[in-house]
Motif scaffolding. Structure first.
Motif, mmCIF file in Angstrom:
data_model
loop_
_atom_site.group_PDB
_atom_site.id
_atom_site.type_symbol
_atom_site.label_atom_id
_atom_site.label_comp_id
_atom_site.label_asym_id
_atom_site.label_seq_id
_atom_site.Cartn_x
_atom_site.Cartn_y
_atom_site.Cartn_z
ATOM 1 N N ILE A 232 -60.234 -19.451 -37.634
ATOM 2 C CA ILE A 232 -61.021 -18.217 -37.672
ATOM 3 C C ILE A 232 -61.567 -18.058 -39.081
ATOM 4 C CG2 ILE A 232 -60.796 -15.689 -37.707
ATOM 5 C CD1 ILE A 232 -59.048 -15.771 -35.379
ATOM 6 N N CYS A 259 -52.116 -8.573 -31.932
ATOM 7 C CA CYS A 259 -52.339 -10.000 -31.709
ATOM 8 C C CYS A 259 -51.292 -10.492 -30.711
ATOM 9 C CB CYS A 259 -52.204 -10.762 -33.016
ATOM 10 S SG CYS A 259 -52.187 -12.546 -32.763
ATOM 11 N N PRO A 260 -51.721 -11.134 -29.628
ATOM 12 C CA PRO A 260 -50.755 -11.482 -28.574
ATOM 13 C C PRO A 260 -49.699 -12.488 -29.014
ATOM 14 C CG PRO A 260 -52.903 -12.505 -28.157
ATOM 15 C CD PRO A 260 -53.093 -11.545 -29.295
ATOM 16 N N ILE A 264 -50.981 -12.941 -36.950
ATOM 17 C CA ILE A 264 -51.643 -12.316 -38.103
ATOM 18 C C ILE A 264 -50.636 -11.653 -39.028
ATOM 19 C CG2 ILE A 264 -53.405 -10.657 -38.806
ATOM 20 C CD1 ILE A 264 -54.565 -10.820 -36.011
ATOM 21 N N ILE A 274 -54.030 -15.672 -41.145
ATOM 22 C CA ILE A 274 -53.926 -15.986 -39.723
ATOM 23 C C ILE A 274 -53.323 -17.364 -39.553
ATOM 24 C CG2 ILE A 274 -55.249 -16.438 -37.613
ATOM 25 C CD1 ILE A 274 -57.116 -14.213 -38.416
ATOM 26 N N CYS A 279 -52.756 -18.891 -33.070
ATOM 27 C CA CYS A 279 -53.867 -18.114 -32.499
ATOM 28 C C CYS A 279 -54.310 -18.742 -31.177
ATOM 29 C CB CYS A 279 -55.027 -18.108 -33.485
ATOM 30 S SG CYS A 279 -56.573 -17.517 -32.776
ATOM 31 N N VAL A 280 -54.496 -17.893 -30.167
ATOM 32 C CA VAL A 280 -54.953 -18.412 -28.868
ATOM 33 C C VAL A 280 -56.423 -18.097 -28.609
ATOM 34 C CG1 VAL A 280 -52.702 -18.485 -27.742
ATOM 35 C CG2 VAL A 280 -54.012 -16.359 -27.704
ATOM 36 N N ARG A 281 -57.145 -17.725 -29.638
ATOM 37 C CA ARG A 281 -58.605 -17.471 -29.508
ATOM 38 C C ARG A 281 -58.870 -16.349 -28.508
ATOM 39 N NH1 ARG A 281 -56.512 -21.449 -32.505
ATOM 40 N NH2 ARG A 281 -58.118 -22.669 -33.515
ATOM 41 N N CYS A 282 -58.075 -15.274 -28.611
ATOM 42 C CA CYS A 282 -58.237 -14.190 -27.636
ATOM 43 C C CYS A 282 -59.388 -13.278 -27.986
ATOM 44 C CB CYS A 282 -56.940 -13.383 -27.505
ATOM 45 S SG CYS A 282 -56.783 -12.084 -28.746
ATOM 46 N N MET A 283 -59.873 -13.337 -29.228
ATOM 47 C CA MET A 283 -61.006 -12.528 -29.724
ATOM 48 C C MET A 283 -60.620 -11.149 -30.239
ATOM 49 S SD MET A 283 -63.769 -14.333 -29.741
ATOM 50 C CE MET A 283 -64.902 -13.057 -30.213
ATOM 51 N N CYS A 285 -58.787 -9.666 -32.684
ATOM 52 C CA CYS A 285 -58.920 -9.272 -34.091
ATOM 53 C C CYS A 285 -60.377 -9.346 -34.532
ATOM 54 C CB CYS A 285 -58.027 -10.135 -34.984
ATOM 55 S SG CYS A 285 -58.365 -11.908 -34.886
#
Ligand code: SRM
Ligand code: SRM
Ligand code: SRM
Ligand code: SRM
Ligand code: SF4
Ligand code: SF4
Ligand code: SF4
Ligand code: SF4
Ligand code: SF4
Ligand code: SF4
Ligand code: SF4
Ligand code: SF4
Lengths: 417, 360, 360, 417
Positions: A232, A259-260, A264, A274, A279-283, A285
């Motif tokens: 990111i 953040c799931p 973060i 981060i 990170c699972v690229r959930c969008m 944040c």
């Protein structure tokens, strides 16, 4: 003029009223349409009274095509004869739903000439729905719309009209060129739309990122969702500005804690860190801090196959069968299109009648589908590996060897193919 | 119609024995009245009652399948260094109850001197759940006792200290019936081939309709083979579960080429933090390599080491994997992800990633 | 065998039209090059490009089923106060693209003056997803347009302001086919009785094997009724799904006593934070009370209000319920939990609480 | 003496060796057993060589009972004749597995007289397993064990031996009297254990709290798990002590952040606040802070029905069908026992042959089971309400009325029954 006491009730209130619109077509519409709209309103009010619908289907199409029209014949034509036919043309919109007022006016003119004057922007699958004409009007309206540069969408057991989000055109989150992907795939497979011959419907939807503004994962057989593989992008100055504006606690509550995967952390100097492996690229944040954070540079798409609504086996969401496919160069787009063609071909060859591809995969098992598509299994395809021991694993070692070989290749080692 | 000379003894249906007659007096006195506990060292629990009473528990590993000499030795130790009251745990460890703190250290010494490892408490690797195997069962693919011995030899160090992120509960099952249950790590027999049928025996030994009914995928049908009623398996359907073998031993499921071992991870029984979970496949097709099962030990070692290195305190195996993600699990353990990791059983769809959440 | 006088026009298979010909020039120029956005006020988006260019978007609600007069009015407004470029959103809102900030306020005024609510952005309740209903579909149980009109009248305030915890996406479906999809709140027809068969018509209208195949629970069998080939429904099996009705209209599934409305909550399409989810049953059997559906509105109102009061910023409906738990959801909304909330379909077991986690 | 080269390999290493034990029985055991153990070792070594088991089942029981013995006959009795029979007696332990060394010695003596001298503490279902005797020995051993106060456990299609955790006897987390629950239920239903006549096995397990130290939820048809309804008890002074000892950050990481529902907050003065409405009684925080936190006072149990292993339809965990049942007074225990009887009766009447109760519920649906048991549906029974619209709901209003009535009653209002 039929009285419409029940419908009249729907003219109050602050939201634009479709009833007022229908009445205006009855009262001020093209002269040839007024009677039809009067009877249409009469039938609709009758439906409100009886709490029943009074349309039935049939067969109507335009010359050269087998689909794209939803024919409607009235079951109460004795009472409301002028609207005894009330067909709909499904017309594909420009990818991303962009219009000029000019082209909209032209559409209105055509539909006043050859139809009721009632148009929906858009149907749930994305079509412009020109609603209300007779069999003759269907052909005439189509001819003019086609001249204007528009084409019929899907209906029946066929490729359906696709949707793509606004994406690249106006959205900083967009990770690939949705217009290009959408147009390339659909226009390549167009024959499957115009001459229905698949086992059942097949839908594509294109979202530029995991926010999935066109509901692709639930509602498309083939969902293309933008994502990225690298880190990111963080503009730490803007992080600080964001925190200065909304507050530290609020940032922790709405970003860090939401953040799931708890990827973060917030440093004491109000900079963010981060853990991109987590990170699972959930969008999320990125959504909150639009200025400070953005998707990485190594962009592409995830592809999920098999979303659909409840019929037969229950609702299905797509399965993430391609966790990442690069989508930038001409070759990338060719690869995507080729994959789409393969999937549709697989569907044509393997689905039972009236079976969606998600149901086919559910029936034959994901491994069989992946094998047919020559896709390597990947842990990103599952929430977790199997919990059931009911499986024959005698070729496990060979399968494992493939994994190790692939990993070695990805790590840049040269491996004999 | 003669009466038997000696009428047989009728059982006294006592049911579950009352434990209070055997219970340590401090436990009995404070039954339902405990206040808190801690662990002065690995293998030792100190429980303090609301009455102020204190009881020490010293836990030691056993081989479960014990000869009377071993049991008597454990009793001797209990009489000499403890209060003569013991219990066994869910995982076949023995626990000595000691009211007097001064006895704890000598007791530990005595146990260790006799070769009983003291530990298994807190964040350790406790004894592996035991099943019967070749020693006693009629359908085993391997020997539980042997596998367990091998694993506990390897993990001895992790039994006697509390250096794992949280408890590690390992189970074994010596056939696919899986008496061993779920585990942080489960080492289970996994058949890899459909049963081979000894058609000559079926008619005499097996109740055919019952066997047909036992198959979860309806792969078995009655058939005449060599003029005799027998059974037939549709090999494309068979999921090698072994369910037909117990009711019909001529459907031989075991064999050197077919009885393999699979390792599963992330099963959890407790409700602490996350809900209980089933374990998931880590690696399959490991050879049933008695008497040392080196391949199994190696794989278990990889998993334990990755977990120990990487997990946070109190995170169980499955919770750790959930946090880091399955791609990272396979990376960190060096195990392969294959098509066999994709579930194909009922409810497979609930295990799939129906989202754009991905990890790189 | 005469040739037709005028050969019919062959279609020009243009496919999906190129949008760039209609796209606002600022969008075209900055295609794929946007940097960030914010929302100066409800209903207005400001997107800023990496090139420094700025585009304003003003979003307004429509009735979707639009007459040409309404469309032309929207066009007039677009020509007068904006740049003549518009788009429609996934939820049938119209968006005006405006390069000049000065035009934003007048545009909003003009829209409002003509009765088009400006809003639907950010944490608002956007337009309800629309389906066809009595106006056009051949199998509808209710009228989507009417239900949507009623709901949006009620929720108008929540459309024009951004005071919800996060976006609220409502969908409707006018029969159990459910073209409306999943939603934070879904207002769907739910049949409550098996189809009533008009046996006189079946033979002429329905392809019987196809209908039999369509039933998810194999409740339909061919039968002779009054000497004619017809169909028969096993009412104990029937799950009232309505799937037999489209291929066989004589299997009438609709009726005042049988067509009811159910409300579902917690569906989510985005992958933001949590993975996408299906919606879950909140309340069923609400009367199909055209033209105002007061019972439906009341229930939706209860749910929206509880969510608004209670959820945290950015928490979607389903995420909020997940956090507070379903017991609290039913408490806070005043809705009833019944046996019908217990899933009975394939995979029901995956919805059950297999844990000791409970809330009081 | 048979050579046992493969087994000999298992005598090294730090863990106590079962082989050494077996050999000692062969070499120093009761004279009548030595030969049997020699052949047993021979057969076992043969298994290690061939990698196959060589036992088969049969029928052996004690007078008056139909179950409780696992008979084993050797398939290689020609080679190893002395261990041609090697039956096991399953004997129920005292609830909670408490023993005196005295009683253990008596068991050893009996088993030396009438069996091989090999005993397992315990089997996975909780039995003491007296392993290795012939048909005659079975009866003799049983008679003596029975005199000692012990009874046979379960085998076959029957009520099985139950397990209960140490609980009340030595654990501060315990929320109910496990010994009493365990003994009352099993001893009431004892007939179902001794004279197998159920469709298949049925297991009870008792854990004093949600830590579930006897794995009840996965492995019992009927799991009884202690819990509480009121607030967690907090001793704020001890909270402070805990934090002073292990540190603030460590407490946040291991307690606050690990609560599954984020119900815990830590105040600046190092006191804890728990939102008991959000708490799901998972036990975690209490486990970590054993001195500072403890279960509330309004205690009872959750009951989960249907756990089992993989056979037939795959692994099942129990479903929480009774989220809370008070368990303190005599009446409470009677209610529990009555419920247990009802469930077993339901099982006897409704399960197919070789079907576990979890499979029955899976087959007929949870609502049908609840109705049969006269249990009111409760949202605590599910992760979430149904997602499938395939259901007939015409009696929804009556069902809803029951809920409102029950809620009114719970709120203390008097409602006509
Ligand atoms: C003695 C025993 C019960 C018995 O009646 O025999 C027992 C005793 C205790 N357990 Fe347990 N547990 C026992 C088997 C289990 C099991 C079952 C098993 O191992 O097969 C579980 C479930 C495992 C799983 O989830 O798969 C179990 C999950 C727990 C937990 C939850 C751990 C977690 O975080 O998930 C706790 C809480 C804790 O660790 O503080 C716990 C806590 C405890 C405490 C601390 C309770 C107390 O306050 O006294 C006891 C001392 C534990 C210790 O070892 O430090 N006990 N405990 C069992 C010892 C087994 C052994 O010898 O290793
Ligand atoms: C002895 C024991 C393993 C051990 O070494 O500890 C065992 C041994 C057998 N189990 Fe088991 N099971 C044992 C606990 C379990 C457990 C664990 C538990 O109870 O917590 C399970 C999983 C839980 C469950 O009940 O599902 C278990 C699930 C099975 C199953 C599969 C049941 C299912 O529905 O999936 C079978 C197969 C069957 O019943 O047909 C089975 C069948 C068997 C048989 C009777 C195999 C057979 O059909 O001949 C084994 C006899 C072995 C022998 O020679 O002694 N055993 N079995 C355990 C009983 C000892 C005791 O009484 O204390
Ligand atoms: C215009 C539109 C796309 C289009 O091509 O038409 C769109 C546009 C944007 N969406 Fe969307 N979304 C649009 C439908 C959707 C949908 C689909 C739907 O509503 O049926 C979803 C999925 C809803 C769901 O999960 O069920 C959707 C889920 C999101 C999210 C994720 C929200 C979440 O937290 O779960 C974001 C992120 C955000 O809110 O910042 C988002 C963000 C955005 C942003 C902020 C993206 C951007 O940076 O420009 C756009 C402005 C949104 C705003 O309203 O403030 N958009 N967005 C759609 C407007 C619909 C409308 O008129 O209300
Ligand atoms: C018009 C539209 C609703 C609307 O008002 O927007 C619609 C209307 C119909 N849908 Fe739909 N569906 C429409 C989008 C959807 C969607 C949403 C989507 O595409 O994102 C879905 C859910 C996603 C999916 O594909 O599963 C959807 C799932 C269905 C289904 C169930 C499919 C399933 O596998 O579960 C059927 C039944 C069928 O195909 O037999 C169906 C069937 C129908 C039929 C053709 C009913 C019939 O059999 O005669 C309806 C014709 C109505 C009419 O008179 O115009 N419609 N239908 C949407 C198409 C407009 C357009 O082309 O843009
Ligand atoms: S899906 Fe992503 S890229 Fe597309 S409009 Fe929504 S937020 Fe933008
Ligand atoms: S995109 Fe989602 S998963 Fe990744 S860091 Fe941001 S909030 Fe976490
Ligand atoms: S797991 Fe299989 S082999 Fe082992 S004891 Fe159980 S039934 Fe027997
Ligand atoms: S092994 Fe299992 S699946 Fe195969 S035939 Fe036997 S019972 Fe059926
Ligand atoms: S939901 Fe049903 S009634 Fe409504 S448009 Fe779709 S198919 Fe027609
Ligand atoms: S309504 Fe559905 S379940 Fe009932 S008969 Fe028709 S298709 Fe079958
Ligand atoms: S289950 Fe709970 S009460 Fe029982 S021993 Fe374990 S921690 Fe104690
Ligand atoms: S018991 Fe569990 S859920 Fe309750 S507060 Fe403690 S950690 Fe949270």
């Amino acid at each position: 003029v039929h009285p419409t006491p029940l419908l009249d009730e729907l003219e109050d209130g602050p939201w634009p009223s479709f009833v007022t619109g229908l009445k205006r077509l009855r009262d001020e519409g093209a002269p040839n349409n007024r009677k039809m709209m009067n009877d249409l309103l009469g039938q609709l009010n009758h439906s409100y009274e009886k709490r029943l619908g009074f349309w039935k289907g049939g067969t109507v199409s335009v010359y050269g095509y087998g689909g794209g029209v939803i024919p409607r014949f009235s079951e109460v034509a004795d009472k409301f004869p002028e609207s005894k036919e009330f067909h709909t043309l499904r017309v594909m919109p420009p990818a991303g739903y962009h219009y000029t007022t000019d082209v909209l006016r032209k559409m209105c003119d055509i539909w006043e000439r050859h139809g009721s004057g009632l148009i929906a922007f858009h149907g749930q699958s994305g079509d412009i729905m020109f609603q209300g004409t007779d069999t003759e009007g269907v052909q005439k309206a189509f001819d003019e719309l086609n001249e204007l540069g528009f084409d019929l969408g899907g209906a029946g057991p066929a490729l359906r009209t696709a949707m793509s989000c606004v994406g690249h055109a106006r959205c900083e989150q967009s990770c690939y060129d949705e217009v290009r992907a959408h147009r390339t795939i659909i226009n390549t497979l167009l024959d499957e739309m115009h001459r229905p011959s698949l086992p059942y419907k097949f839908k594509f939807k294109f979202s530029g990122c995991a926010n999935d503004c066109v509901n692709a994962i639930h509602r498309a057989d083939f969902a293309v969702i933008g994502t990225w593989r690298d880190d990111i992008k963080i503009d730490q100055e803007k992080v600080k500005e964001h925190i200065a504006t909304v507050g530290r606690k609020y940032t922790i509550d709405t970003v860090v804690n939401m953040c799931p995967t708890r990827a973060i952390s917030l440093h004491d100097d109000d900079t963010l860190e981060i853990d991109n492996k987590s990170c699972v690229r959930c969008m999320h944040c990125i959504n909150v801090m639009t200025k400070a954070l953005s998707p990485g540079d190594d962009r592409g798409v995830s592809i999920l196959i098999g979303g659909k609504r409840a019929l037969k086996i229950g609702d299905l969401m797509g399965i993430n069968v391609i966790p990442f496919m690069k989508l930038e160069t001409d070759e990338d787009f060719e690869k995507l299109t080729e994959f789409a063609e393969n999937v549709v071909e697989f569907f044509a060859d393997n689905a039972l009648e009236h079976e969606r591809i998600g149901e086919t995969i559910d029936r034959i098992g994901l491994p069989a589908f992946l094998e047919a598509m020559e896709i390597d299994p990947d842990p990103n395809m599952v929430n977790h590996p199997r919990t059931s021991c009911f499986v024959r694993t005698d070729d496990f070692d060979e399968e494992a060897a493939k994994w190790f070989e692939r990993k070695a290749r990805e790590a840049g080692l040269r491996v004999a193919e | 119609m003669n009466e038997q000379a000696t009428t047989p003894r009728m059982p006294d249906e006592v049911g579950v024995p009352d434990p209070f007659q055997y219970m340590h007096p401090v436990l009995k006195k404070n039954y339902g009245n405990w206040d808190w506990h801690d662990r002065p060292r690995a293998g030792v629990l100190r429980h303090v009652s609301k009455s102020g009473d204190v009881i020490y528990t010293v836990r030691a590993g056993t081989q479960r399948q014990m000869d009377v000499f071993t049991i008597r030795k454990l009793c001797d130790i209990g009489d000499k260094y403890a209060d003569g009251h013991v219990r066994f745990t869910t995982r076949s460890n023995i626990e000595y109850l000691v009211a007097d703190e001064a006895k704890v250290a000598p007791l530990i010494e005595a146990l260790q001197a006799e070769g009983f490892p003291v530990g298994g408490t807190g964040a350790s690797v406790s004894m592996v759940s035991h099943t019967q195997g070749w020693l006693h069962c009629d359908i085993p693919g391997t020997d539980a006792s042997g596998v367990v011995k091998g694993l506990m030899d390897m993990l001895h160090k992790e039994f006697v200290q509390e250096k794992m992120p949280n408890r590690v509960r390992i189970t074994t099952s010596c056939c696919q019936i899986n008496c061993g249950g779920q585990g942080d790590i489960a080492v289970n027999v996994q058949y890899t081939k459909p049963p081979k049928i000894n058609h000559d025996l079926v008619a005499n030994v097996c109740e055919r309709p019952a066997v047909v009914a036992r198959c979860p995928v309806a792969a078995i049908r009655p058939a005449m083979v060599n003029g005799k009623p027998s059974l037939e398996v549709d090999e494309r359907k068979c999921v090698c579960c072994g369910a037909c073998y117990p009711p019909c031993p001529p459907m031989q499921i075991n064999g050197d080429d077919s009885t393999k071992i699979a390792i599963w991870v992330g099963g959890k029984h407790s409700n602490a933090r996350s809900k209980p979970t089933f374990h998931k496949l880590a690696v399959a097709n490991l050879p049933n390599n008695a008497p040392h099962w080196p391949e199994v030990k190696e794989a278990v070692g990889k998993i334990i080491n990755a977990y120990k290195r990487d997990a946070k305190h109190w995170e169980r195996m499955g919770e750790w994997i959930e946090r880091i993600g399955w791609p990272a699990f396979f990376e960190k353990t060096g195990l392969a992800f294959t098509k066999h990791h994709l579930d194909t059983w009922t409810g497979a769809r609930y295990t799939m990633n129906h989202s754009a959440h991905v990890r790189f």
